[in-house]
Design a protein around this motif. Structure first.
Motif, PDB file in Angstrom:
ATOM      1  N   GLY A  44     -43.048  37.226 -79.883  1.00 30.32           N
ATOM      2  CA  GLY A  44     -42.407  35.673 -78.846  1.00 30.32           C
ATOM      3  C   GLY A  44     -42.964  34.418 -79.907  1.00 30.32           C
ATOM      4  O   GLY A  44     -42.086  34.136 -79.657  1.00 30.32           O
ATOM      5  N   LEU A  45     -43.879  34.174 -80.873  1.00 28.40           N
ATOM      6  CA  LEU A  45     -44.111  33.538 -81.784  1.00 28.40           C
ATOM      7  C   LEU A  45     -43.247  33.354 -82.575  1.00 28.40           C
ATOM      8  O   LEU A  45     -43.224  32.605 -83.019  1.00 28.40           O
ATOM      9  N   THR A  46     -44.063  35.110 -83.031  1.00 30.18           N
ATOM     10  CA  THR A  46     -42.957  35.105 -84.018  1.00 30.18           C
ATOM     11  C   THR A  46     -41.800  34.855 -84.251  1.00 30.18           C
ATOM     12  O   THR A  46     -41.143  34.099 -84.887  1.00 30.18           O
ATOM     13  N   ALA A  47     -41.220  35.402 -83.604  1.00 31.77           N
ATOM     14  CA  ALA A  47     -39.458  35.238 -83.213  1.00 31.77           C
ATOM     15  C   ALA A  47     -39.120  33.933 -82.737  1.00 31.77           C
ATOM     16  O   ALA A  47     -37.980  33.123 -84.069  1.00 31.77           O
ATOM     17  N   ASN A  48     -39.509  33.372 -82.684  1.00 35.43           N
ATOM     18  CA  ASN A  48     -39.694  31.403 -82.131  1.00 35.43           C
ATOM     19  C   ASN A  48     -39.998  31.053 -83.425  1.00 35.43           C
ATOM     20  O   ASN A  48     -38.723  30.004 -84.308  1.00 35.43           O
ATOM     21  N   HIS A  49     -40.304  31.644 -84.364  1.00 32.03           N
ATOM     22  CA  HIS A  49     -41.117  31.065 -85.553  1.00 32.03           C
ATOM     23  C   HIS A  49     -40.517  31.323 -86.867  1.00 32.03           C
ATOM     24  O   HIS A  49     -38.795  30.736 -87.446  1.00 32.03           O
ATOM     25  N   VAL A  50     -39.420  32.371 -86.395  1.00 31.96           N
ATOM     26  CA  VAL A  50     -38.053  32.757 -87.537  1.00 31.96           C
ATOM     27  C   VAL A  50     -36.642  31.750 -87.606  1.00 31.96           C
ATOM     28  O   VAL A  50     -36.950  32.297 -87.917  1.00 31.96           O
ATOM     29  N   ASP A  51     -36.711  31.937 -85.827  1.00 40.25           N
ATOM     30  CA  ASP A  51     -35.449  31.349 -85.901  1.00 40.25           C
ATOM     31  C   ASP A  51     -35.422  29.726 -85.965  1.00 40.25           C
ATOM     32  O   ASP A  51     -34.805  29.638 -86.638  1.00 40.25           O
ATOM     33  N   SER A  64     -36.444  38.648 -92.219  1.00 39.28           N
ATOM     34  CA  SER A  64     -37.904  37.819 -91.958  1.00 39.28           C
ATOM     35  C   SER A  64     -38.215  39.327 -90.921  1.00 39.28           C
ATOM     36  O   SER A  64     -39.424  39.587 -90.735  1.00 39.28           O
ATOM     37  N   TYR A  65     -36.975  39.705 -89.919  1.00 40.37           N
ATOM     38  CA  TYR A  65     -37.645  40.232 -88.430  1.00 40.37           C
ATOM     39  C   TYR A  65     -37.580  41.926 -89.160  1.00 40.37           C
ATOM     40  O   TYR A  65     -38.551  42.460 -88.504  1.00 40.37           O
ATOM     41  N   SER A  66     -37.103  41.873 -89.754  1.00 37.83           N
ATOM     42  CA  SER A  66     -37.170  43.511 -90.186  1.00 37.83           C
ATOM     43  C   SER A  66     -37.967  43.993 -90.701  1.00 37.83           C
ATOM     44  O   SER A  66     -39.367  45.077 -90.795  1.00 37.83           O
ATOM     45  N   PHE A  67     -38.991  42.814 -91.540  1.00 36.20           N
ATOM     46  CA  PHE A  67     -39.798  42.704 -92.281  1.00 36.20           C
ATOM     47  C   PHE A  67     -41.321  42.834 -91.071  1.00 36.20           C
ATOM     48  O   PHE A  67     -42.264  43.744 -91.145  1.00 36.20           O
ATOM     49  N   TRP A  68     -40.653  41.527 -90.369  1.00 35.66           N
ATOM     50  CA  TRP A  68     -41.735  42.008 -89.015  1.00 35.66           C
ATOM     51  C   TRP A  68     -41.989  42.488 -87.990  1.00 35.66           C
ATOM     52  O   TRP A  68     -43.461  43.143 -88.275  1.00 35.66           O
ATOM     53  N   CYS A  69     -41.125  43.603 -88.200  1.00 37.33           N
ATOM     54  CA  CYS A  69     -40.530  44.773 -86.737  1.00 37.33           C
ATOM     55  C   CYS A  69     -41.920  46.498 -88.199  1.00 37.33           C
ATOM     56  O   CYS A  69     -42.888  47.090 -87.451  1.00 37.33           O
ATOM     57  N   PHE A  70     -41.589  45.756 -89.385  1.00 35.69           N
ATOM     58  CA  PHE A  70     -42.244  46.479 -90.312  1.00 35.69           C
ATOM     59  C   PHE A  70     -43.752  46.830 -90.038  1.00 35.69           C
ATOM     60  O   PHE A  70     -44.797  48.041 -89.469  1.00 35.69           O
ATOM     61  N   ILE A  71     -44.430  45.607 -90.339  1.00 36.49           N
ATOM     62  CA  ILE A  71     -46.133  45.144 -90.628  1.00 36.49           C
ATOM     63  C   ILE A  71     -45.930  45.703 -89.176  1.00 36.49           C
ATOM     64  O   ILE A  71     -47.093  46.312 -88.517  1.00 36.49           O
ATOM     65  N   GLY A  72     -45.844  45.506 -87.939  1.00 36.47           N
ATOM     66  CA  GLY A  72     -45.793  45.359 -86.629  1.00 36.47           C
ATOM     67  C   GLY A  72     -45.651  47.241 -86.063  1.00 36.47           C
ATOM     68  O   GLY A  72     -46.914  48.225 -85.815  1.00 36.47           O
TER      69      GLY A  72
END
Length: 134
Positions: A80-87, A98-106
């Motif tokens: 949630g904090l990451t989504a908040n930051h990206v937005d 950015s979201y796609s890369f974050w989800c890949f890392i997750g």
């Protein structure tokens, strides 16, 4: 008296759902204007994960749902904090990447975690053999 395996995991999955989904919604709407506040929130999330893992390592069935809730509360808070930051911080044209890369890392972390299950068996089980554990 043992609870049926399916019932135990049904309860556990409810705690997973509640911890992860509630914390994501709260974290998305948190006001984190400063780096210090963001780091404090991330520190809290990591503490929840570590605390939950510790409780889970005790291998006491009655506290496993609470431990799982804590772990997934921390996980959901981080997402949630990451989504908040990206937005807020990433320009709109790069938001999807950015979201796609974050989800890949997750997802990569989840796969590596699954691989490590066998390697951490002795760390958590310490010679214990139960009907549904270890």
């Amino acid at each position: 008296h043992l609870m049926k395996w399916g019932q135990f995991f049904a309860i556990t999955y409810i705690f997973i759902f509640l911890g992860d989904s509630i914390s994501r919604r709260i974290a998305i709407y948190l006001k984190t204007p400063s780096l210090r506040k963001r780091l404090a929130c991330l520190g809290f999330a990591m503490a929840m994960i570590v605390g939950g893992l510790y409780l889970e390592s005790l291998a006491i069935a009655i506290i496993i749902p609470i431990a799982i809730f804590m772990i997934f509360w921390g996980n959901g808070t981080i997402y949630g904090l990451t989504a908040n930051h990206v937005d807020k911080e990433v320009p709109a044209e790069h938001n999807l990447a950015s979201y796609s890369f974050w989800c890949f890392i997750g997802d990569l972390g989840a796969v590596l975690g699954g691989i490590l299950v066998e390697n951490t068996h002795d760390l958590f089980c310490r010679g214990h053999e139960g009907p549904y554990e270890c």
